[in-house]
Motif scaffolding. Structure first.
Motif: not given
Length: 592
Positions: A441-447, A449-455, A460-470
């Motif tokens: 999940v951390g690698t996905h966030w980094h890829a 660009g989410w680690t460089r912006i706030g949330h 937090v939930f939408v990004r996890l769902w994005d990871f799950v879908q992929q």
């Protein structure tokens, strides 16, 4: 003689115990003024405050988290108060004193180790008419003589704890005590010899008289303390002492104060564990348990004795009792623990499902045996405080990066209690390794660009769902989506503005409402932290329905969540999740 002692705390809520120890021990002969700031306060503001008191003696409490900021203040103060005695103390400057004295010509004296008696004797020496260059009769300090030569005095013998004045009541006298953490020390020393820890340097454990501790605790409780943290390295080393204080606090917490302890779980006496499981007031005690590593070879290299099997049984018993909040610690970067070994350590400990799992990174503290032996293991270390390890012979920096990404996601999703249901499912039914999940999940966030912006919370939930879908197979999508709905509902105390997977279209809402009204008995409650959940009820009048809709979120899911909660089975079903918000508590959640 005007005496000022200064601390730059990490946060406002922290209260410097060290300064209050000094103040209490010097009273009533010397009136020591305490000035507290945070590491985020501008140095100029601190300097102006100190200067206005025109102090004769200025003492600073120095740790790895404030040393850089403290040095900036010291250098400025020396320019405007050239005649004041500038004194440093604390764990960061108690070792390598020659390095500090040479690097900081602005400093006159360094107090080594426990400072109460040494600081008081420095004041007595000045009071007797001698200068800051004439401290030859004061043990436990380093100073400059009249020729600016550095003089290292012999170490001071340990003072019995009951010979030291209590600092606790001075914490209770703080006007903001209800909004700050009160630190209490019932003992000094540690029975263990972990080579990464400063506590390993001091042998033996000394205790404060328990009746004095109880009287002090009552004093701060009566004045409104809400968080009391015991700073003892191993609170439970003495069975009778620990059990007596647990029982005392259970009887006097008053329902408004929580207590934090560092305990060693594999030596927790069965009698103490039995009492905690049966009688500890729910949510009042918080245990910090240092596991650090489950690699026996690594533990042996740092002289750490640990029985992980016994530790696990203790943690499981406490967790199942649902009475004590459990915070477990790990350290990445210990000797000869590579990424695969650390993955096992992480998975071993996460499997215990602590309420919080802190993944820290090894710091090479001054004075420790591991800092002395760093070259043996090929350590690469940051030059400035907090001296964080960047890698070693078995753990290159690229592996540390992956661990840091896992740590970030651990904080976001697990420790913040945002998605406990999702994570529990994922780490049971999808990922064989919890560490690999958080890392991915951390690698996905980094890829992305989410680690460089706030949330925001919604992100937090939408990004996890994005990871799950992929990444997840379609078989997992339905249940994870439903659990995300439940977790998202649970982190809000009011109906959220940004809805996640919710039915908000008027036409669809009316259809769903009609379905619920036709068979309200099929809408069943899901477990709630408060226990009983009210029977699901839908208003019948139009006016009441409009009001009700403002406090309800209805989402469609294709899983029978009632069946999942009862049996753990994932059954496809044209289902609903209904969250009913009812004030300050978490919402009541129902499945239909």
């Amino acid at each position: 003689m005007c005496i000022v002692v200064v601390a730059l705390n990490a946060k406002f809520i922290h209260m410097s115990l060290a300064l209050r120890c000094i103040q209490a021990h010097c009273a009533p002969t010397y009136d020591v003024h305490i000035l507290e700031y945070t590491i985020h306060d501008p140095p100029m503001h601190i300097v102006m405050d100190v200067y206005e008191k025109r102090p004769t003696v200025i003492g600073f409490s120095v740790y790895i988290w404030n040393v850089e900021q403290t040095i900036a203040v010291v250098r400025m103060l020396r320019k405007v108060l050239p005649d004041a005695l500038m004194c440093l103390g604390g764990p960061e400057v108690s070792y390598d004193t020659d390095v500090w004295m040479n690097a900081l010509p602005e400093v006159d004296v360094i107090v080594q180790g426990e400072g109460e008696e040494t600081f008081r004797q420095i004041l007595e020496t000045l009071d007797a008419g001698r200068s800051k260059h004439e401290l030859h009769d004061v043990r436990g300090c380093v100073f400059r003589d009249g020729d600016q030569r550095i003089v290292v005095q012999p170490q001071r013998p340990k003072v019995p704890m009951d010979a030291l004045a209590s600092p606790v009541r001075r914490c209770g006298d703080d006007p903001h005590v209800a909004d700050r953490v009160v630190y209490v020390e019932t003992s000094r020393g540690c029975p263990f010899s972990c080579q990464f820890c400063l506590s390993s340097i001091e042998s033996g454990v000394r205790f404060v008289n328990i009746d004095r501790i109880k009287a002090d605790l009552l004093y701060v409780l009566e004045r409104g303390a809400t968080v009391i943290k015991f700073v003892d390295r191993t609170f439970n080393i003495n069975k009778e002492y620990a059990l007596s204080l647990f029982q005392f606090l259970a009887a006097h917490h008053g329902g408004r104060c929580v207590f934090q302890f560092e305990i060693t779980a594999d030596i927790l006496h069965p009698d103490v564990l039995e009492w905690l499981v049966a009688h500890a007031p729910k949510g009042v005690f918080r245990f910090e348990i240092g596991v650090q590593s489950t690699n026996d070879r690594t533990n042996a290299l740092v002289k750490r004795k640990q029985r992980f099997d016994k530790l696990s049984r203790t943690v499981v018993a406490l967790r199942e009792s649902e009475r004590v909040v459990l915070h477990l610690d790990l350290i990445a970067g210990l000797p000869e623990e590579d990424e695969a070994s650390f993955q096992k350590t992480f998975d071993d400990v996460f499997a215990l499902r602590p309420h919080e799992l802190q993944l820290g990174f090894l710091k090479m503290l001054r004075g420790t045996g591991l800092r002395r032996d760093a070259q043996t293991y090929g350590y690469v270390v940051c030059d400035s405080a907090p001296y964080e390890v960047l890698g070693h012979a078995s753990l290159p920096f690229e592996a540390m990066i992956r661990i840091k990404r896992a740590e970030h996601m651990l904080e976001v999703y697990w420790n913040a209690r945002r998605t406990p249901r999702v994570i529990s499912y994922v780490c049971t039914h999808w990922y064989a390794s919890a560490f690999v999940f958080f890392r991915d999940v951390g690698t996905h966030w980094h890829a992305q660009g989410w680690t460089r912006i706030g949330h925001q919370l919604y992100d937090v939930f939408v990004r996890l769902w994005d990871f799950v879908q992929q990444r997840a197979s379609h078989a997992h999508h339905g249940i994870i989506k439903a659990l995300l709905m439940w977790d998202y509902a649970h982190v809000h105390r009011m109906r959220p503005r940004k809805l996640l997977f919710a039915i908000d279209d008027d036409v669809q809402w009316k259809k769903t409402l009609h379905r619920i009204q036709q068979a309200p008995h099929t809408v069943v409650p899901l477990p709630h932290e408060d226990g009983d959940v009210p029977v699901f009820d839908v208003p019948t009048s139009e006016v009441a329905l409009r009001t009700w809709r403002k406090s309800v979120v209805v989402s469609a899911c294709d899983i029978d969540m009632g069946e999942y909660v009862r049996t753990g089975r994932v059954v496809r079903h044209d289902g609903l999740i209904v969250a009913v918000y009812a004030g300050a508590r978490a919402p009541y959640v129902y499945a239909g």
